[in-house]
Design an enzyme around this catalytic site. Structure first.
Site, mmCIF file in Angstrom:
data_model
loop_
_atom_site.group_PDB
_atom_site.id
_atom_site.type_symbol
_atom_site.label_atom_id
_atom_site.label_comp_id
_atom_site.label_asym_id
_atom_site.label_seq_id
_atom_site.Cartn_x
_atom_site.Cartn_y
_atom_site.Cartn_z
ATOM 1 N N GLU A 117 9.229 -13.789 -3.924
ATOM 2 C CA GLU A 117 9.945 -14.801 -3.987
ATOM 3 C C GLU A 117 9.840 -15.995 -2.722
ATOM 4 O O GLU A 117 10.050 -16.993 -3.436
ATOM 5 C CB GLU A 117 11.724 -14.408 -4.173
ATOM 6 C CG GLU A 117 11.629 -12.399 -5.650
ATOM 7 C CD GLU A 117 12.562 -12.344 -5.117
ATOM 8 O OE1 GLU A 117 13.078 -11.048 -3.767
ATOM 9 O OE2 GLU A 117 13.640 -12.774 -5.607
ATOM 10 N N GLU A 137 11.975 -4.914 -8.180
ATOM 11 C CA GLU A 137 13.257 -4.261 -7.638
ATOM 12 C C GLU A 137 14.277 -3.590 -8.536
ATOM 13 O O GLU A 137 14.549 -2.708 -8.109
ATOM 14 C CB GLU A 137 14.199 -5.962 -7.656
ATOM 15 C CG GLU A 137 13.857 -6.554 -6.216
ATOM 16 C CD GLU A 137 12.462 -7.110 -6.997
ATOM 17 O OE1 GLU A 137 11.281 -7.691 -7.205
ATOM 18 O OE2 GLU A 137 12.401 -8.665 -5.943
HETATM 19 C C1 LIG Z 1 16.342 -9.273 -2.901
HETATM 20 C C2 LIG Z 1 15.016 -8.593 -3.108
HETATM 21 O O1 LIG Z 1 14.683 -9.228 -4.243
HETATM 22 C C3 LIG Z 1 15.457 -7.506 -2.994
HETATM 23 C C4 LIG Z 1 13.154 -6.733 -2.658
HETATM 24 O O2 LIG Z 1 12.519 -8.126 -2.605
HETATM 25 S S1 LIG Z 1 13.629 -5.109 -2.503
HETATM 26 C C5 LIG Z 1 11.359 -4.996 -2.667
HETATM 27 C C6 LIG Z 1 10.568 -4.773 -3.008
HETATM 28 N N1 LIG Z 1 9.521 -4.498 -2.707
HETATM 29 C C7 LIG Z 1 9.828 -3.219 -2.900
HETATM 30 O O3 LIG Z 1 9.941 -2.816 -3.852
HETATM 31 C C8 LIG Z 1 8.058 -2.076 -2.523
HETATM 32 C C9 LIG Z 1 8.439 -1.038 -2.069
HETATM 33 N N2 LIG Z 1 7.058 -0.683 -1.276
HETATM 34 C C10 LIG Z 1 6.513 -0.274 -1.674
HETATM 35 O O4 LIG Z 1 6.371 0.145 -3.375
HETATM 36 C C11 LIG Z 1 4.815 0.272 -1.249
HETATM 37 O O5 LIG Z 1 5.875 1.015 -0.258
HETATM 38 C C12 LIG Z 1 4.146 -0.416 -1.123
HETATM 39 C C13 LIG Z 1 3.202 -0.630 -2.398
HETATM 40 C C14 LIG Z 1 4.877 -1.784 -0.675
HETATM 41 C C15 LIG Z 1 3.109 0.057 0.289
HETATM 42 O O6 LIG Z 1 2.472 1.386 -0.268
HETATM 43 P P1 LIG Z 1 1.847 2.258 0.670
HETATM 44 O O7 LIG Z 1 1.562 1.551 1.906
HETATM 45 O O8 LIG Z 1 1.683 3.677 -0.159
HETATM 46 O O9 LIG Z 1 2.814 2.572 2.074
HETATM 47 P P2 LIG Z 1 4.302 3.467 2.237
HETATM 48 O O10 LIG Z 1 4.442 4.981 2.450
HETATM 49 O O11 LIG Z 1 4.961 3.340 0.401
HETATM 50 O O12 LIG Z 1 5.257 2.548 2.753
HETATM 51 C C16 LIG Z 1 4.950 3.131 4.454
HETATM 52 C C17 LIG Z 1 5.817 2.726 4.705
HETATM 53 O O13 LIG Z 1 6.085 1.091 4.355
HETATM 54 C C18 LIG Z 1 7.914 1.547 4.322
HETATM 55 N N3 LIG Z 1 8.252 0.378 3.535
HETATM 56 C C19 LIG Z 1 8.104 0.199 2.250
HETATM 57 N N4 LIG Z 1 8.090 -1.029 1.589
HETATM 58 C C20 LIG Z 1 9.259 -1.568 2.277
HETATM 59 C C21 LIG Z 1 10.407 -2.335 2.318
HETATM 60 N N5 LIG Z 1 10.473 -3.342 1.028
HETATM 61 N N6 LIG Z 1 10.942 -2.257 3.393
HETATM 62 C C22 LIG Z 1 11.610 -1.676 4.160
HETATM 63 N N7 LIG Z 1 10.341 -0.272 4.728
HETATM 64 C C23 LIG Z 1 9.177 -0.344 3.741
HETATM 65 C C24 LIG Z 1 7.766 2.719 3.334
HETATM 66 O O14 LIG Z 1 8.918 3.801 3.867
HETATM 67 C C25 LIG Z 1 7.153 3.714 4.658
HETATM 68 O O15 LIG Z 1 7.480 3.751 5.824
HETATM 69 P P3 LIG Z 1 7.520 5.154 6.646
HETATM 70 O O16 LIG Z 1 6.235 5.235 6.981
HETATM 71 O O17 LIG Z 1 8.184 5.394 7.329
HETATM 72 O O18 LIG Z 1 7.367 6.956 5.298
#
Ligand SMILES: C[C@H](O)CC(=O)SCCNC(=O)CCNC(=O)[C@H](O)C(C)(C)COP(=O)(O)OP(=O)(O)OC[C@H]1O[C@@H](n2cnc3c(N)ncnc32)[C@H](O)[C@@H]1OP(=O)(O)O
Length: 720
Positions: A117, A137
């Site tokens: 975004e 999301e």
């Molecule tokens: C207002 C907005 O529209 C709202 C948003 O943005 S909501 C958030 C949208 N983003 C997401 O949904 C992405 C979520 N994350 C993921 O899908 C995956 O973590 C990823 C593809 C980024 C990385 O995957 P991968 O490399 O396998 O690592 P993964 O083990 O999942 O994550 C690594 C660490 O980062 C953390 N992390 C990942 N995304 C995060 C996020 N958005 N916020 C905080 N921590 C996050 C995980 O909890 C993990 O922490 P840990 O090592 O303490 O367990």
């Protein structure tokens, strides 16, 4: 409190301010990062030596989105939030997109959720071909909240935008470029340089200065847009009738198209705020962290052990499971040696792997060329000769496991991990005739092994932590979610699954209808009810498992005869076209009136008179009758130390049983109802229907003390 990340700014001699998001590990957008981004922006806009701005993320990752760890604080009322619309409208739209200086996003690694975004609010985007861009999301029970619902459809068109948002499906840089989501693809080492140049070109009006919020060329006419949205609503409801947030998301997108993007932004901001506090969002956030916590195992992963490199895997047995496991491994580039006992079996095993890969080709998930390259990683053998250099040997359900392990001990290197794929077999027995019990471990895959996401890793008292760390690493590489459990009949998943079917069978004897039970379960969110699952798996397996439970836990097994009676009549499930349902040529299930005769016989044998009142029960009661025994068993599994933490059981129930993730998993759901409520209901049923329902001591104690079922017990007698 220490700051959670920041944005750093560096102004170059070329007049470009490079702003880098720094918040390891995924550069998530915490409030600190966003405020620091705002400060940097204001500075860049006010400095005369800055002509244009480039935003990027540190260490090859643009941003993984809004900081999910902050969601919990907001939901618990502990974190103060900026006022509604502050980030999406004041900061991203008015300050960034509306600025007199252009911004370009330089995207590598990930640009997800809020990350994408921010990038979409920039005036152009440059990306690497491997970057992942998406708005996932909805997977977290919210909608994009920083303008994504408005900008994505304007950049890629409504149909594609809806698909990416509703399916939480990211695209790679390559596709993003074709869709118009990014403006240029460049190699990683040229990313920032190109973005700087691009930003200066925009500033000099030699490249377009695009505010995506006001783009309309990709949007369909209002009439067409309404049709597309109508279809999307129907699809969303078909896919998950219990979920509201996909529908809210479609409404928000519609608002932008009908009343203009700014109205859309406001509706988005308000809806995001409301959804953030919903039970669905709380459950899905819990699942997000629970899934990541499964690979953090106290006493194993906190010892500083590094996984050893597994370069080759040997598999004994190419049956359904062996071939599925082989497929999963070669798909993740592990060379596999598949051993069978004769040429015919070996050919059949290899053919199964080929069929698994071909099915991916047919579905467009793999090219024929890639399929052949993947298959070349598989070697079929009839003896142990090539096992000398394997690092991991997986044994499928072959008889004489003990002998096989003794053979393997002689053929494999002393460091080779010896894993057995089993759903019930006692691992201690398997290793009895070897001196290698420290490297024997269970790897319980779920069928089909190359598709199902869960891997139960079973550790005996003698399995070394190093071996578990090695297997956790393989699990991650083949994209499975592993849960580490202790050794017992059924381990964690089947221990929980068993009472699900048992309870359903009991209530059929007492007067409930098979199809009513299945319907109540699917309405609750299960992909299938217990009877439809039994048909799918086949009664042979169900009856055999039932016997094992009866032997192991005689005091709490309900001895329903229904399935055995049907087996006697060669009615054993979907494979025979007749089980609890009948199946047509296309394997479509429909209720079968003939079933009643088996049910009556079963009731007679059980000596129970059906109670017509049960048929009047609302779905909620049926769901509780089926699932509270599962909760009870999950409590025992925790109490015995078979599972390390309640959240592992949440993941096991979601990925192993199909429990709806938006209810947070079995223990999370149970806590939302309260231990005492569950205890009281089980107690009442145990008086009416017997010990199958008797609340276990863990549940009884927690209900009495008012402690949540998932709260960690200090005194857990860990068996791991
Ligand atoms: C207002 C907005 O529209 C709202 C948003 O943005 S909501 C958030 C949208 N983003 C997401 O949904 C992405 C979520 N994350 C993921 O899908 C995956 O973590 C990823 C593809 C980024 C990385 O995957 P991968 O490399 O396998 O690592 P993964 O083990 O999942 O994550 C690594 C660490 O980062 C953390 N992390 C990942 N995304 C995060 C996020 N958005 N916020 C905080 N921590 C996050 C995980 O909890 C993990 O922490 P840990 O090592 O303490 O367990």
């Amino acid at each position: 409190m220490a700051n959670k990340g920041r944005a750093e700014m560096e102004v170059g001699a070329d007049g470009v301010a490079l702003i880098t998001i720094v918040n390891p590990p995924v550069n998530s957008l915490s409030i600190d990062v966003l405020l620091s981004l705002k400060d940097n922006y204001e500075q860049a806009l006010s400095r005369d030596d800055v002509k244009a701005i480039v935003i990027t993320g540190a260490k090859g990752k643009f941003s993984g989105g809004f900081d999910i760890t902050a969601f919990g604080g907001v939901q618990g009322g502990k974190t103060e939030q900026p006022k509604i619309g502050y980030i999406s409208i004041d900061l991203l739209t008015d300050t960034l997109e509306g600025a007199r200086k252009p911004s370009v996003a330089a995207i590598d690694g990930l640009a997800l959720g809020g990350g994408l975004e921010v990038a979409m609010a920039c005036h152009a985007r440059i990306s690497t071909s491997t970057a992942q861009l998406g708005l996932p999301e909805l997977q977290l029970g919210v909608i994009p909240g920083f303008g994504g619902t408005q900008r994505l459809p304007r950049l890629v068109g409504l149909t594609k935008g809806l698909e990416m948002i509703l399916l939480s499906k990211p695209v790679k840089g390559e596709e993003a470029y074709k869709l118009g989501l990014v403006d240029a693809l460049v190699p990683r080492d040229e990313l920032v340089k190109t973005a700087r140049f691009w930003a200066l070109e925009v500033a000099a009006c030699r490249k377009p200065w695009i505010r995506s919020l006001y783009k309309t060329d990709k949007l369909e006419s209002l009439g067409d847009a309404r049709e597309i949205l109508k279809f999307a609503r129907a699809q969303a409801q078909k896919q998950a009738a219990n979920l509201q947030h996909p529908l809210v998301c479609i409404d928000v997108i519609e608002e932008g198209i009908v009343s203009g993007p700014r109205a859309g932004l406001w509706k988005e901001a308000h809806s995001f705020q409301t959804l953030l506090l919903s039970e669905t969002c709380k459950s899905l956030i819990h699942v997000f962290f629970a899934q990541r916590a499964t690979s953090k195992v106290p006493g194993i992963t906190d010892l500083g052990l590094m996984p050893r490199k597994i370069t080759k895997v040997g598999i004994l047995g190419g049956g359904l499971m062996g071939s599925g496991i082989a497929t999963a491994l070669i798909l993740s580039n592990y060379p596999v040696i598949l051993k069978e006992v004769n040429e015919n079996f070996l050919k059949a095993g290899i053919d199964r792997v080929k069929a698994n890969l071909q099915s991916r080709v047919r579905k467009g998930k793999m090219t024929q060329d890639k399929c052949e390259r993947t298959l070349s990683l598989l070697t079929g053998v009839l003896d142990y000769e090539s096992f000398k250099d394997v690092d991991l040997a997986v044994i499928e359900n072959v008889s004489l496991k003990q002998q096989i392990f003794a053979d393997l001990e002689k053929c494999c290197s002393p460091s080779c991990v010896l894993a057995t794929n089993t759903s019930t077999i006692d691992l201690n027995l398997v290793g009895e005739k070897t001196n290698s019990r420290d490297r024997i471990v269970g790897a319980h895959f779920f069928s089909p092994a190359h598709v199902m996401p869960l891997l139960e890793i079973i550790q005996t008292r003698e399995t070394s932590p190093q071996v578990v760390v090695d297997l956790l690493d393989v699990g991650k590489k083949i994209r499975k979610t592993p849960i580490v459990v202790g050794n017992c009949t059924g381990f964690a998943v089947n221990r929980m699954f068993f009472p699900y079917t048992q309870s359903a069978l009991l209530f059929v004897d007492y007067g409930l209808d098979v199809y009513k039970i299945d319907r109540a379960c699917t309405k609750f969110g299960m992909p299938m009810g217990p009877f439809r699952v039994a048909d799918l798996v086949g009664f042979g397996v169900a009856v055999a498992t039932g016997m094992q439970y009866l032997q192991r836990f005689p005091e709490r097994v309900y001895k329903s005869m229904l399935m055995s009676i049907m087996v006697d009549d060669k009615r054993t499930g979907e494979a025979t076209r007749k089980g609890f349902y009948k199946y047509d040529d296309k394997r479509k299930a429909s209720p079968d009136p003939e079933l009643m005769k088996y049910i009556e016989k079963s009731r007679n044998m059980a000596g129970v008179t059906p109670n017509p009142e049960l048929m009047k029960l609302p779905d909620k009661d049926i769901v509780e009758m089926v699932f509270f025994p599962v909760v009870n068993e999950a409590c025992r599994v925790l109490d015995e130390g078979i599972a390390v933490k309640a959240s592992d059981l949440d993941i096991a129930s979601i990925m192993g049983m199909g429990f709806p993730p938006y209810r947070g998993g079995i223990m999370f759901w149970a806590d939302s109802l309260g231990a005492n409520y569950i205890f009281e209901r089980l107690k009442a049923w145990s008086k009416m229907y017997g010990d199958f329902f008797k609340p276990c001591s863990y549940l009884t104690e927690r209900a009495a003390k008012g402690i949540p079922l998932s709260a960690p017990a200090n005194q857990t007698r860990a068996r791991l």
